[in-house]
Motif scaffolding. Structure first.
Motif: not given
Length: 357
Positions: A141-161
């Motif tokens: 849902e987040y990416l669908s709003v951001a698409k074509g408008r802004i870059l998105v940096n993902l801070d991964n709170k999970l494992d690197t994999a």
């Protein structure tokens, strides 16, 4: 006749570009600057930490909310940083804490709730306690709003994999170039381990190393790591530690040698000025953080200081203040604005915000 046809084609092309997430979109203009750092050393890009939800004493939006994302787009920020976890049934969601208590009107661990349960948890504006209409968003849902408008940096709170699934989702949405994933690097063994995971992700996505000066002080390691991942930016952390004074030099990661390495590698130097909960001001920026810039009223000692030491990307809780000051002081080069920010995008209610890296 040819003139009429040319005009019609031009109109159709303009409409296509304005609605597309690809060529001619706002994100393409931003990508051109992100991927060509040496051509844009006179422009400082702004990254809205947790989408900028922590502005104005945490009173404007819920952190990591889509309302905050829409506001960051309307401000002209180049990127939002958001935090990624999973629901009990495996859905990638946007949430900083492992518990729901601080940022929603629900309680308990995030990982114990399936997505349909999280749909009942409404985001809270931390500074006011206001419960918004917005529920915990999925990454899709987040990416669908951001698409074509802004870059998105993902801070991964999970494992690197787990970065594999995040990039796969972005790729399925034709957004892999718009999404920046990252990982901390501190020695050659860690570089090798992260490279092994990234090899499984495939090609055509953005990866950014993170370096902290409590573990990395050698410019040669910084340069080698940037080269190993063909990075377009390297996130630098200048720890304040227990010192009561502000950094004068910026520390080892903001030295002339690192700046020279960035130029040779054609990558951006990224600095974090945002706050960390229960830590002194400027904890990630040698004492020169958002508190000094905005609450104390010394933006030149923060935004100006880091820009003069080579930073061309600033991650901040105060994107509005940063953009306004940088633009007024010659650190922002206007975009062509092929796609105007959508006015209604900022006017939507909803919010939530907190503070912790």
């Amino acid at each position: 006749m040819r003139t009429v046809l040319a005009g019609a084609v031009s109109v159709l092309l303009t409409l296509a570009l304005a609605t597309s997430g690809h060529a001619g979109s706002r994100s393409e203009e931003i990508l051109a600057r992100f991927e060509n750092a040496n051509q844009w050393r006179d422009h400082v890009m702004v990254v809205a930490h947790r989408a900028g939800g922590l502005q104005d004493g945490k009173r404007r939006f819920a952190e990591n909310s889509i309302a905050a994302l829409r506001d960051a787009i309307s401000l002209g920020a180049e990127m939002v940083e958001i935090d990624i976890r999973r629901s009990a049934d495996g859905e990638l969601i946007v949430m900083h804490d492992s518990w729901l208590d601080r940022t929603t009107d629900c309680t308990g661990e995030v990982v114990t709730r399936a997505m349909d349960e999280l749909r009942t948890c409404r985001l809270v504006v931390e500074g006011t306690g206001t419960v918004t209409a917005e529920t915990v968003p999925t990454l899709r849902e987040y990416l669908s709003v951001a698409k074509g408008r802004i870059l998105v940096n993902l801070d991964n709170k999970l494992d690197t994999a787990d970065l594999i699934d995040m990039v796969a989702l972005a790729r399925a949405m034709e957004m892999e170039e718009q999404v920046v994933v990252k990982a901390n690097l501190w020695n050659a063994e860690r570089v090798a381990a992260v490279k092994a995971v990234m090899a499984r992700v495939g090609q055509g996505f953005q990866f950014m190393p993170i370096m902290a000066d409590d573990a990395v002080r050698d410019p040669a390691f910084v340069e080698a790591s940037g080269k190993a991942f063909a990075a377009n930016a390297v996130e630098m952390i200048a720890w304040r530690g227990d010192t009561e004074t502000m950094t004068v030099s910026g520390g080892p990661l903001f030295s002339a040698r690192v700046k020279a390495a960035a130029i040779r590698g054609n990558w951006h130097i990224w600095v974090d000025t945002h706050a960390i909960v229960n830590k002194p001001g400027g904890y990630l920026a040698g004492g020169r953080g958002d508190e000094l810039a905005v609450a104390a009223g010394f933006p030149n000692e923060v935004f100006g200081f880091w820009a003069e030491r080579g930073a061309t990307m600033i991650q901040t809780d105060e994107p509005r203040a940063a953009i306004n000051w940088l633009a007024a002081n010659g650190y922002r080069v206007p975009y062509a604005e092929l796609e105007k920010p959508v006015a209604s995008v900022a006017g939507q209610a909803g919010a939530s915000q907190p503070p912790t890296n």
